[in-house]
Motif scaffolding. Sequence first.
Motif, mmCIF file in Angstrom:
data_model
loop_
_atom_site.group_PDB
_atom_site.id
_atom_site.type_symbol
_atom_site.label_atom_id
_atom_site.label_comp_id
_atom_site.label_asym_id
_atom_site.label_seq_id
_atom_site.Cartn_x
_atom_site.Cartn_y
_atom_site.Cartn_z
ATOM 1 N N MET A 1 0.830 -1.191 0.000
ATOM 2 C CA MET A 1 0.000 0.000 0.000
ATOM 3 C C MET A 1 0.869 1.246 0.000
ATOM 4 N N SER A 2 0.493 2.207 -0.767
ATOM 5 C CA SER A 2 1.267 3.433 -0.792
ATOM 6 C C SER A 2 0.680 4.424 0.199
ATOM 7 N N ALA A 3 1.520 5.267 0.727
ATOM 8 C CA ALA A 3 1.082 6.290 1.666
ATOM 9 C C ALA A 3 1.228 7.643 0.991
ATOM 10 N N THR A 4 0.293 8.539 1.282
ATOM 11 C CA THR A 4 0.384 9.891 0.757
ATOM 12 C C THR A 4 0.405 10.858 1.925
ATOM 13 N N THR A 5 0.939 12.052 1.693
ATOM 14 C CA THR A 5 1.046 13.042 2.738
ATOM 15 C C THR A 5 0.268 14.283 2.328
ATOM 16 N N SER A 6 -0.568 14.794 3.232
ATOM 17 C CA SER A 6 -1.318 16.012 2.956
ATOM 18 C C SER A 6 -0.474 17.217 3.367
ATOM 19 N N THR A 7 -1.034 18.409 3.208
ATOM 20 C CA THR A 7 -0.307 19.627 3.556
ATOM 21 C C THR A 7 -0.044 19.714 5.054
ATOM 22 N N ALA A 14 -4.349 3.884 1.801
ATOM 23 C CA ALA A 14 -5.505 3.382 1.067
ATOM 24 C C ALA A 14 -6.093 2.161 1.775
ATOM 25 N N VAL A 15 -7.417 2.069 1.740
ATOM 26 C CA VAL A 15 -8.139 0.888 2.203
ATOM 27 C C VAL A 15 -9.030 0.464 1.039
ATOM 28 N N ASN A 16 -8.849 -0.729 0.552
ATOM 29 C CA ASN A 16 -9.612 -1.200 -0.594
ATOM 30 C C ASN A 16 -10.702 -2.156 -0.136
ATOM 31 N N LEU A 17 -11.892 -1.946 -0.642
ATOM 32 C CA LEU A 17 -13.039 -2.779 -0.304
ATOM 33 C C LEU A 17 -13.732 -3.248 -1.566
ATOM 34 N N ARG A 18 -14.250 -4.441 -1.527
ATOM 35 C CA ARG A 18 -15.081 -4.933 -2.623
ATOM 36 C C ARG A 18 -16.498 -4.995 -2.080
ATOM 37 N N VAL A 19 -17.432 -4.422 -2.828
ATOM 38 C CA VAL A 19 -18.809 -4.337 -2.362
ATOM 39 C C VAL A 19 -19.757 -4.546 -3.538
ATOM 40 N N MET A 42 -17.873 6.827 4.165
ATOM 41 C CA MET A 42 -17.454 5.518 4.659
ATOM 42 C C MET A 42 -16.440 5.634 5.793
ATOM 43 N N ILE A 43 -15.547 6.599 5.710
ATOM 44 C CA ILE A 43 -14.579 6.801 6.784
ATOM 45 C C ILE A 43 -15.292 7.219 8.061
ATOM 46 N N ASP A 44 -16.230 8.173 7.959
ATOM 47 C CA ASP A 44 -16.989 8.608 9.139
ATOM 48 C C ASP A 44 -17.763 7.444 9.754
ATOM 49 N N ALA A 45 -18.434 6.664 8.910
ATOM 50 C CA ALA A 45 -19.228 5.542 9.405
ATOM 51 C C ALA A 45 -18.343 4.478 10.058
ATOM 52 N N ALA A 46 -17.214 4.186 9.447
ATOM 53 C CA ALA A 46 -16.305 3.178 9.992
ATOM 54 C C ALA A 46 -15.683 3.654 11.301
ATOM 55 N N ARG A 47 -15.330 4.937 11.375
ATOM 56 C CA ARG A 47 -14.761 5.477 12.607
ATOM 57 C C ARG A 47 -15.757 5.398 13.746
ATOM 58 N N ARG A 48 -17.024 5.800 13.479
ATOM 59 C CA ARG A 48 -18.061 5.729 14.521
ATOM 60 C C ARG A 48 -18.282 4.294 14.975
ATOM 61 N N ALA A 49 -18.330 3.362 14.027
ATOM 62 C CA ALA A 49 -18.526 1.954 14.375
ATOM 63 C C ALA A 49 -17.359 1.441 15.215
ATOM 64 N N ALA A 50 -16.144 1.850 14.878
ATOM 65 C CA ALA A 50 -14.967 1.426 15.639
ATOM 66 C C ALA A 50 -14.999 1.989 17.064
ATOM 67 N N GLU A 51 -15.352 3.270 17.182
ATOM 68 C CA GLU A 51 -15.448 3.879 18.512
ATOM 69 C C GLU A 51 -16.518 3.186 19.344
ATOM 70 N N ASP A 52 -17.684 2.926 18.746
ATOM 71 C CA ASP A 52 -18.761 2.247 19.462
ATOM 72 C C ASP A 52 -18.335 0.859 19.922
ATOM 73 N N ALA A 53 -17.657 0.128 19.055
ATOM 74 C CA ALA A 53 -17.203 -1.222 19.406
ATOM 75 C C ALA A 53 -16.256 -1.180 20.592
#
Length: 95
Positions: A1-7, A14-19, A42-53
């Motif tokens: 996986m490659s990493a990118t840097t923001s400002t 990257a997180v790849n999903l098949r749906v 999807m990031i917001d939903a996954a983060r909330r689910a992770a926090e709840d878990a």
Amino acid sequence: MSATTSTHETITRAVNLRVRDDIRDLIDQAARSQGKSRSEFMIDAARRAAEDALLDQTLVRVDQKTYKHFLNVLDKPPGGEGYNRLMKVKKPWKA
């Protein structure tokens, strides 16, 4: 996986999903309704689910006296002015 840097020098990966198409369409519709991209949604939903878990697994330690008090409070039937007022409110699903 490659990493990118923001400002802000935050590393993202990257997180790849098949749906299935129908699920992707549902996610897209929900994302649009909130003015978000699919990724943002999807990031917001996954983060909330992770926090709840993780929050569901929180262990709170108390002494025996506090634990007995906690059980006594739970065993009491609800009541009082606030409870009675709440029970008289018209139910939104019966509107």
